[in-house]
Design a protein around this motif. Structure first.
Motif, PDB file in Angstrom:
ATOM      1  N   HIS A  29       0.766  -1.070   0.002  1.00  0.00           N
ATOM      2  CA  HIS A  29       0.013   0.120  -0.021  1.00  0.00           C
ATOM      3  C   HIS A  29       0.833   1.155  -0.095  1.00  0.00           C
ATOM      4  O   HIS A  29       0.386   2.205   0.121  1.00  0.00           O
ATOM      5  N   THR A  30       2.346   0.951   0.075  1.00  0.00           N
ATOM      6  CA  THR A  30       2.940   2.377   0.090  1.00  0.00           C
ATOM      7  C   THR A  30       3.912   2.558  -1.325  1.00  0.00           C
ATOM      8  O   THR A  30       4.100   3.413  -1.721  1.00  0.00           O
ATOM      9  N   ASP A  31       4.259   1.070  -1.851  1.00  0.00           N
ATOM     10  CA  ASP A  31       5.216   1.257  -3.013  1.00  0.00           C
ATOM     11  C   ASP A  31       4.264   1.084  -4.306  1.00  0.00           C
ATOM     12  O   ASP A  31       3.286   0.187  -4.291  1.00  0.00           O
ATOM     13  N   SER A  32       4.811   1.377  -5.632  1.00  0.00           N
ATOM     14  CA  SER A  32       4.285   1.230  -6.799  1.00  0.00           C
ATOM     15  C   SER A  32       4.141  -0.341  -7.169  1.00  0.00           C
ATOM     16  O   SER A  32       5.079  -0.996  -6.805  1.00  0.00           O
ATOM     17  N   ILE A  33       3.254  -0.791  -7.820  1.00  0.00           N
ATOM     18  CA  ILE A  33       3.087  -2.296  -7.944  1.00  0.00           C
ATOM     19  C   ILE A  33       4.357  -2.433  -8.937  1.00  0.00           C
ATOM     20  O   ILE A  33       4.950  -3.664  -8.733  1.00  0.00           O
ATOM     21  N   GLN A  34       4.588  -1.824  -9.789  1.00  0.00           N
ATOM     22  CA  GLN A  34       6.019  -2.101 -10.714  1.00  0.00           C
ATOM     23  C   GLN A  34       7.445  -2.270 -10.227  1.00  0.00           C
ATOM     24  O   GLN A  34       8.178  -3.038 -10.386  1.00  0.00           O
ATOM     25  N   ARG A 272     -10.203  -7.423   0.773  1.00  0.00           N
ATOM     26  CA  ARG A 272      -9.624  -7.191   2.124  1.00  0.00           C
ATOM     27  C   ARG A 272      -8.250  -7.008   1.835  1.00  0.00           C
ATOM     28  O   ARG A 272      -7.775  -5.886   2.585  1.00  0.00           O
ATOM     29  N   PHE A 273      -7.554  -7.565   1.196  1.00  0.00           N
ATOM     30  CA  PHE A 273      -5.914  -7.444   1.048  1.00  0.00           C
ATOM     31  C   PHE A 273      -5.683  -6.031   0.601  1.00  0.00           C
ATOM     32  O   PHE A 273      -5.042  -5.383   0.924  1.00  0.00           O
ATOM     33  N   MET A 274      -6.571  -5.876  -0.395  1.00  0.00           N
ATOM     34  CA  MET A 274      -6.587  -4.419  -1.231  1.00  0.00           C
ATOM     35  C   MET A 274      -7.056  -3.306  -0.448  1.00  0.00           C
ATOM     36  O   MET A 274      -7.228  -2.160  -0.717  1.00  0.00           O
ATOM     37  N   ARG A 275      -7.862  -3.666   0.831  1.00  0.00           N
ATOM     38  CA  ARG A 275      -8.280  -2.500   1.835  1.00  0.00           C
ATOM     39  C   ARG A 275      -9.467  -1.779   1.112  1.00  0.00           C
ATOM     40  O   ARG A 275      -9.654  -0.757   1.348  1.00  0.00           O
ATOM     41  N   PHE A 276     -10.416  -2.526   0.514  1.00  0.00           N
ATOM     42  CA  PHE A 276     -11.618  -2.139   0.021  1.00  0.00           C
ATOM     43  C   PHE A 276     -12.700  -2.081   1.188  1.00  0.00           C
ATOM     44  O   PHE A 276     -13.875  -1.301   1.081  1.00  0.00           O
TER      45      PHE A 276
END
Length: 858
Positions: A29-34, A272-276
């Motif tokens: 949740h803090t770094d870019s996915i790439q 849930r993992f993606m904090r939706f």
């Protein structure tokens, strides 16, 4: 990572990898996915190089290289790690044994490792034969060993000697097309494949590979440097791609194994993992996440199309098959793509919808040019309201729905490029919306769109022997059927009382487009009762006469039953691949036939029929007046025609037949076949002085010419004439289109009217011989007190019609009207007859007639 060696146990290796994966997940949740994907790839670089050297393979003539996603430094938690081990020539037995031990050790990593061991020459040769190997090696990245191996292979690949840009492009586009077809050309599955569905990761990677190959570069920023997308479009593509990658990372993390399909079972955990959200908020969290995902995949697909066409026509110097063809001041066609002729064309909002109508009208248009897609996207964003607010847009939209080719490619492109959502806001609200039941495979908008496409297929592409194809030919108000299907889930709800809300919205939408009153009522009724047939099958005994009687009263007319049946089949086909099956088809067919019989016995709503007659007369009279036909002549003709002529035929058919009788009859006779194909059949119109055995003679002429009568209306007029409307197919169940054959049919029928045709010896069709004939005769309730109405069900055998009519002749019965309908291998014949010209048959006479008919047709 120096402690990692060939002596390190598998448990230690797997624990080390798991700990690093957890560390990366904490940065999700803090770094870019790439950056996460790249860090994971770099982690495995170090681990594999450490193992490679611990086996002393760094002293061998081999090189170890990353390929595929790993070669691009993009590695998801459960992605395969693909390796290419390359040599200049044959390797020694000692090196081969050491390499075998190294590859065996890789099993301890607990990760899927794919590897190939080839020489440079083998790699190049296989790349020439196999596009998948060539694509993999485009991303070849050396980890350890002679870097010249990778350079030699990539120089060969990026040059044009073994694989040209044009061939590579064509192969990758064919691969993409096949992949899209396997996914039914939609990204909007409720359980989407994040990698392979249209709009998935592979669509972006395909364009990336094509750009790499053509521009001779292996950098990840190639798409940015092509210049085919604006800065905003490039950002949109990369952001959408990043979101799909994030969902895939989350899916791999929660499932902890390779998984590309985002199944229902995993969606709450991924959300849930993606904090939706989670807990009581789980359903909303899933809907939010999936909404983002569907929008991302839709945008990727749209931008993929723009880039694909840009490469095709600009970079690869594709030679157009034909010069630019100007349609009008707004549009032209080039290379089978429609394009605007100037950037401000869509200031006139009517042209936005007209673009798609032109696609329907021109068979040579296969898609939309990239620059025009860009202008559509810009117009979409700038809209201050809905396109349906503009009267010109309304007119073009209705013309599109009514066009015979409007629902296939044109409406599909409207849906794909979000113009349906721009046309009316209710569609925008159902875009990407989930459906929560065990049957549905698609989002609400995609399910609805597929149902409309199914309706279209029943008229063009469907099995012409199927029951739904046959019933579809009897649907009179196709426009109402299509609009009802388009709006049947428009409220965003799919069950229970919420159909009422969709029905209200559908009614308002139909009123906005100024449809006639009967069409609006039918649309409202269809949407309200969209589950009526399915619910009856699922919840009731369809063999119970009381159930059928109640259903018939709810339906009210055969016309509504026909429309509801076709709508129901389309709705089921659009649900998922397995929902419409032989069992469902059998049940629905049985229910339809039972209900149809009940309606024929007098349950039909007379008031609705009168309303339809009044509307059809009003519209037809207006059209005839525009053709300069005097109202007095129209009124005089129509006064002699029975009411069911106006309820059983469309407005266009009423106008055509009336015009022929009034203006084109020869000696008060009309034998005419209208141009074009109507409802999938060839229509023969006969208007002449009535005489005994006239219909039998015409029928025998047609049967002798190997033509199949699928439907016939025989209507006696008050002035002693007869009007016969006969729907024909050839012996292949296709409409007749050859001009010479059509003219021969007309000539033969004209001769039969005047008894100038010799008798035909008709034979029973081969396929009918396999069925046992069980002729059923039933007397129906007649609204005519001095005439008898009877229904005769037989096999679809032309020999039976002559036998039936000979029985009528033997008993001196007059045929006042007849309705012949073919349904599969059987035919339903409904006759209105009388004795002595104007008397109803007694019970005893009905029994005698029944016995004779059964005996003669046995």
């Amino acid at each position: 990572m120096s402690f990692v060696s060939k002596e390190t146990s598998g448990v230690e290796l797997r624990e080390y990898i798991a700990n690093y994966t957890l560390a990366l997940n904490e940065k999700f949740h803090t770094d870019s996915i790439q950056s996460l994907l790249e860090k994971r790839a770099e982690f495995f670089d170090e681990l594999l190089i450490s193992l490679w050297t611990s086996f002393e393979l760094h002293n061998s003539p081999l090189s170890i290289n990353a390929v595929g996603g790993y070669g691009r430094k993009r590695l998801h938690p459960q992605s395969d790690i693909d390796l290419a081990i390359i040599s200049e020539g044959d390797i020694s037995q000692k090196v081969e044994e050491t390499l075998s031990c190294f590859l065996t050790k890789l099993w301890d990593l607990g990760t899927d490792i794919g590897h190939s061991v080839r020489t440079i020459e083998e790699s190049i040769q296989l790349s020439q034969k196999d596009i998948t190997i060539a694509t993999n090696l485009l991303d070849l990245r050396p980890l350890h060993g002679p870097q010249a191996h990778a350079k030699t292979i990539k120089d060969a690949l990026y040059g044009n000697k073994i694989l040209t840009s044009k061939v590579f492009f064509q192969e990758k586009m064919l691969e993409q097309e096949n992949r899209h077809q396997q996914a039914k050309n939609t990204a909007l599955y409720l359980e989407p494949n994040l990698k392979n569905n249209p709009g998935g990761m592979r669509d972006v990677q395909t364009i990336q590979w094509i750009a790499q190959k053509h521009f001779l570069t292996d950098t990840a920023s190639t798409i940015k440097s092509t210049g085919f997308l604006t800065a905003d479009e490039t950002s949109e593509l990369l952001e959408s791609y990043d979101f799909v990658c994030r969902v895939r990372w989350a899916l791999h993390s929660v499932v902890n194994r390779p998984q590309e399909n985002l199944l229902f079972d995993y969606q709450s955990a991924v959300a849930r993992f993606m904090r939706f959200g989670s807990g009581e908020n789980t359903q909303h969290a899933i809907e939010s996440m999936m909404g983002f995902l569907f929008r991302a995949m839709t945008r990727i697909r749209e931008l993929n199309q723009m880039l694909k066409d840009s490469f095709l026509f600009d970079i690869l110097k594709h030679q157009p098959n034909q010069p630019e063809c100007i349609i009008d001041e707004y549009f032209s066609v080039c290379n089978h793509l429609i394009q605007v002729r100037y950037d401000e064309a869509f200031i006139d909002k009517r042209q936005v919808i007209r673009l798609f109508l032109l696609i329907a009208e021109h068979d040579d248009i296969h898609g939309i040019a990239p620059e025009t897609i860009r202008l559509l996207r810009q117009t979409r964003r700038r809209l201050l309201g809905e396109l349906s607010c503009y009267q010109g847009c309304q007119e073009e939209f209705i013309a599109l729905l009514q066009h015979p080719k409007g629902l296939k490619t044109a409406l599909s492109l409207m849906h794909r490029y979000d113009i349906l959502a721009s046309y009316f806001s209710h569609w925008e609200r159902i875009q990407g919306q989930m459906q929560y039941d065990m049957h549905n495979a698609y989002t609400i908008d995609e399910h609805t769109f597929k149902a409309v496409q199914a309706i279209d297929s029943f008229s063009h592409d469907f099995d012409k022997k199927s029951f739904v194809y046959i019933v579809n030919q009897y649907v009179k108000d196709k426009n109402a059927l299509v609009m009802a299907t388009l709006c049947h889930h428009i409220s965003g709800k799919q069950v229970g009382d919420d159909h009422q809300l969709s029905a209200v919205i559908a009614k308002e939408f139909a009123e906005l487009h100024q449809l006639k009153s009967s069409s609006i009522k039918l649309i409202y009724w269809l949407v309200t009762h969209q589950e009526l047939l399915i619910t009856t099958i699922q919840s009731h005994d369809i063999a119970d006469p009381e159930i059928i009687k109640r259903l018939a009263k709810t339906v009210g007319s055969v016309d509504k039953l026909n429309a509801l049946f076709v709508f129901t089949v389309a709705d089921m086909i659009a649900t998922n691949e397995q929902y419409w099956n032989e069992w469902q088809e059998c049940q629905l067919k049985q229910l339809y036939l039972s209900t149809r019989t009940a309606l024929k016995q007098g349950i039909e709503n007379i008031f609705e029929s009168r309303t339809l007659i009044r509307e059809n007369k009003s519209e037809a009279k207006l059209l005839l007046a525009n053709m300069n036909v005097e109202e007095a002549r129209i009124t005089s003709l129509w006064a002699n025609l029975p009411n069911h002529f106006f309820s059983s035929n469309s407005v266009d058919e009423i106008v055509c037949i009336s015009d022929q009788i009034l203006n084109h009859s020869v000696n008060n006779n009309v034998v005419y076949i209208p141009e074009g194909v109507s409802s999938g059949s060839t229509n023969l119109i006969v208007y002449t002085k009535d005489r005994p055995k006239l219909f039998v003679d015409i029928f025998n002429v047609l049967a002798g010419a190997k033509l199949s009568v699928k439907d016939a209306q025989i209507m006696q007029t008050k002035d002693g004439n007869v009007l016969e409307i006969i729907k024909l197919l050839d012996n292949n169940n296709e409409p007749i289109v050859e001009e010479y054959r059509l003219s021969q049919i007309v000539k033969r029928v004209e001769k039969s009217i005047h008894n100038e045709v010799s008798n035909h010896n008709l034979t029973t069709p081969r396929f009918v011989k396999h069925f046992e004939n069980t002729t059923a005769v039933e007397f129906l309730k007649s609204s005519k007190k001095n005439k008898s109405l009877l229904k005769i069900n037989t096999l679809d055998d032309p020999c039976y019609m002559e036998k039936i009519c000979l029985v009528f002749s033997q008993l001196n019965l007059t045929i006042h009207s007849a309705k012949i309908s073919s349904l599969g291998e059987s035919t339903e014949n409904v006759f209105l007859v009388s004795k002595n010209g104007d008397e109803q048959l007694s019970n005893e006479e009905q029994g005698e007639l029944t016995d004779l008919l059964v005996e003669r047709t046995a």
